[in-house]
Scaffold this active site. Structure first.
Site, PDB file in Angstrom:
ATOM      1  N   SER A  77      -8.775  -7.131  -1.451  1.00  0.00           N
ATOM      2  CA  SER A  77      -9.524  -6.674  -0.293  1.00  0.00           C
ATOM      3  C   SER A  77     -10.859  -7.424  -0.237  1.00  0.00           C
ATOM      4  CB  SER A  77      -9.705  -5.158  -0.366  1.00  0.00           C
ATOM      5  OG  SER A  77     -10.024  -4.628   0.885  1.00  0.00           O
ATOM      6  N   ASP A  99       0.040  -4.429   6.622  1.00  0.00           N
ATOM      7  CA  ASP A  99      -1.381  -4.152   6.399  1.00  0.00           C
ATOM      8  C   ASP A  99      -2.172  -4.552   7.642  1.00  0.00           C
ATOM      9  OD1 ASP A  99      -4.018  -4.076   5.578  1.00  0.00           O
ATOM     10  OD2 ASP A  99      -3.832  -5.738   4.170  1.00  0.00           O
ATOM     11  N   HIS A 145      -1.564  -3.226   1.703  1.00  0.00           N
ATOM     12  CA  HIS A 145      -2.835  -3.786   1.286  1.00  0.00           C
ATOM     13  C   HIS A 145      -2.985  -3.691  -0.229  1.00  0.00           C
ATOM     14  CE1 HIS A 145      -6.928  -5.020   2.502  1.00  0.00           C
ATOM     15  NE2 HIS A 145      -7.350  -4.275   1.508  1.00  0.00           N
TER      16      HIS A 145
END
Length: 503
Positions: free
Chosen positions: A196, A437, A462
């Site tokens: 991320s 995602d 994700h």
């Protein structure tokens, strides 16, 4: 080498909430993060979160490095140091004499204690590679705060000014270089891993510090969601697609519900009646309060829609089942009960993430991490909410006295024409994504060169690939990880060949 498209795979991470000018800026940008936080879901504590039950930190030793406060200036205060935490697992390492590799996890916007037990890619592969495992905390989070606490750090502009990604990358370089020196491991290659926001950091670290890191695994890194490279509605278009792919009726119910909420709120005692229908812990002050709550719930469900208990499935089964009634709003409430559990009341204002994370993220998105996410009137299942930079900047100005710099990320790290640019000088980066995602809309989904590789899975979520593996992992997830391991193994083989030839 073609794009690594792994067939099959499930789902997503991050979160968004709408806001007024006086609201916190993070409510305009879905928060990047590997894990979902404490979102009060009925799924909490289940294996759907895919965290391990054992305490992996028992195998790690904790160290503190006297980190420089300001790497890029030479004022007296720049030389101030703070205790920067990192953890090391020596159990698998082949040692400096064999130039055994070092895997380094670059911490994101959270406490390192959570990363140790939640990020499994390093531990799962440590023995296979004979690697030293290192987890480094991001400055200003956890125990690596230069001024004692997040609250104290954000009190004035001078302290906040040292809180940015560039300083964090320099921190990581200092820790890694110092650790290798102390271990006499100058020849040991380093592979950095991040997810991320941490995935952004991993990719940027490889580009900025190629002499420190041989390669990078950047999981679910929306590196192209800056400076309008990606369409603003990319994120919410994918959230919508996730719900619609599972159930057309669920999608239609959600899409029609916003007008029904506004209609109900406009009636006499409308907000009071909505408060009773949705069992809110406190009376609703506006219809937007309920709509914000629902938008967040749907986004989180999509972002973290992971096996074995897929949150989108749970929400839509609740809505389609309509156990609480048959009209639109009753069905929406059934979705809340299915997702959050049958509670005496539902807190419309509770954050999904720890306060430290929220506070730090608010500052980061108000300074450099400007991700322009919005949506039009007909392109998603949500109400129209185009990204308005003026409103956004006013909110940041109100909160911190500064205006965001929307072009800084692409100026400092690049992003525009990324395939043409990186093909000329970049190497050894894996951009991994799951196509369900929402943030994959801003990810690198095509190979840039023979060594800057896109590995994506149609059903992926994700950062799922870097979470701990389990015996129940579906085949597509096992395959995705194996592809990543194979690529990293190739980098290392080439490095050791070059090392032998240089001696």
């Amino acid at each position: 080498m073609g794009t690594r498209a792994v067939s099959w795979l499930p789902w997503l991470i991050l979160l968004f909430i709408t806001a007024s000018v006086s609201a916190t800026p993070s409510k305009k940008i879905p928060r990047l993060g590997v894990l979902r936080g404490s979102s009060l879901s009925v799924l909490e504590g289940s294996s759907s979160l895919r965290t391990v039950s054992v305490n992996l930190s028992e195998n790690f030793q904790t160290f503190f490095y006297p980190q420089t406060l300001d790497h890029f200036n030479y004022r007296p205060e720049s030389y101030t140091t703070f205790q920067h935490r990192y953890m090391v697992n020596f159990n698998y390492w082949g040692g400096a004499r064999s130039a055994a590799q070092i895997f380094v996890y670059l911490g994101e916007e959270s406490d390192l204690d959570k990363d140790i037990n939640s990020i499994g890619f390093l531990v799962d592969n440590g023995a296979r590679f004979g690697a030293l495992l290192v987890y480094i905390e991001h400055r200003y989070y956890g125990k690596s705060n230069p001024f004692g606490s997040m609250q104290k750090s954000l009190q004035n502009a001078s302290r906040r000014g040292y809180f940015n990604s560039g300083q964090a990358l320099a921190d990581y370089a200092e820790v890694i270089i110092n650790l290798k020196k102390n271990l006499s491991a100058d020849s040991s290659p380093v592979i950095v891993v991040g997810g991320s926001y941490g995935g952004l950091l991993a990719a940027w670290f490889r580009l900025k510090y190629p002499h420190v890191a041989l390669g990078a695994l950047a999981s679910s890194a929306p590196i192209l969601y800056f400076d309008d490279i990606t369409p603003q509605d990319g994120y919410y278009s994918l959230v919508t697609k996730d719900f619609r792919d599972f159930s057309e009726s669920c999608y239609n119910t959600i899409k029609d519900s916003w007008a029904e909420i506004d209609k109900a709120a406009a009636e006499a005692n409308g907000l009071l009646n909505l408060s009773k229908k949705f069992r809110t812990c406190k009376p609703l002050e506006s219809a937007s309060q309920l709509k914000d709550y629902l938008e967040t719930m749907y986004s989180i469900a999509a972002q973290y829609d992971r096996p074995p208990m897929y949150p989108v499935t749970v929400v839509c089964n609740g809505i389609d089942g309509g156990l609480q009634g048959t009209d639109i709003l009753d069905r929406i409430f059934s979705g809340i009960v299915a997702s959050r559990g049958n509670k005496s009341c539902y807190d419309m204002g509770q954050s999904s993430f720890p306060s430290e994370t929220e506070e730090g993220w608010n500052w980061q998105v108000c300074s450099e991490l400007v991700i322009p996410i919005g949506r039009g009137s007909n392109d998603t299942m949500f109400p129209a909410a185009p990204f308005d930079f003026k409103e956004y900047a006013d909110s940041c100005k109100y909160s911190y006295g500064v205006t965001p710099r929307p072009h800084w990320i692409t100026s400092y790290y690049g992003g525009h024409n990324i395939k043409l640019i990186l093909k000329r000088f970049g190497s050894n980066i894996i951009f991994s994504n799951g196509l369900r995602d929402p943030y994959s809309s801003g990810g690198v989904l095509e190979d840039i060169s023979h060594s800057i590789i896109a590995v994506h899975t149609p059903r992926g979520s994700h950062c799922l690939d870097i979470l701990p593996s389990t015996e129940d992992d579906p085949n597509w997830l096992v395959l995705q990880r194996n592809v990543e391991i194979e690529i990293i193994h190739g980098w290392l083989l080439k490095y050791y060949e070059d090392l032998l030839q240089s001696n």
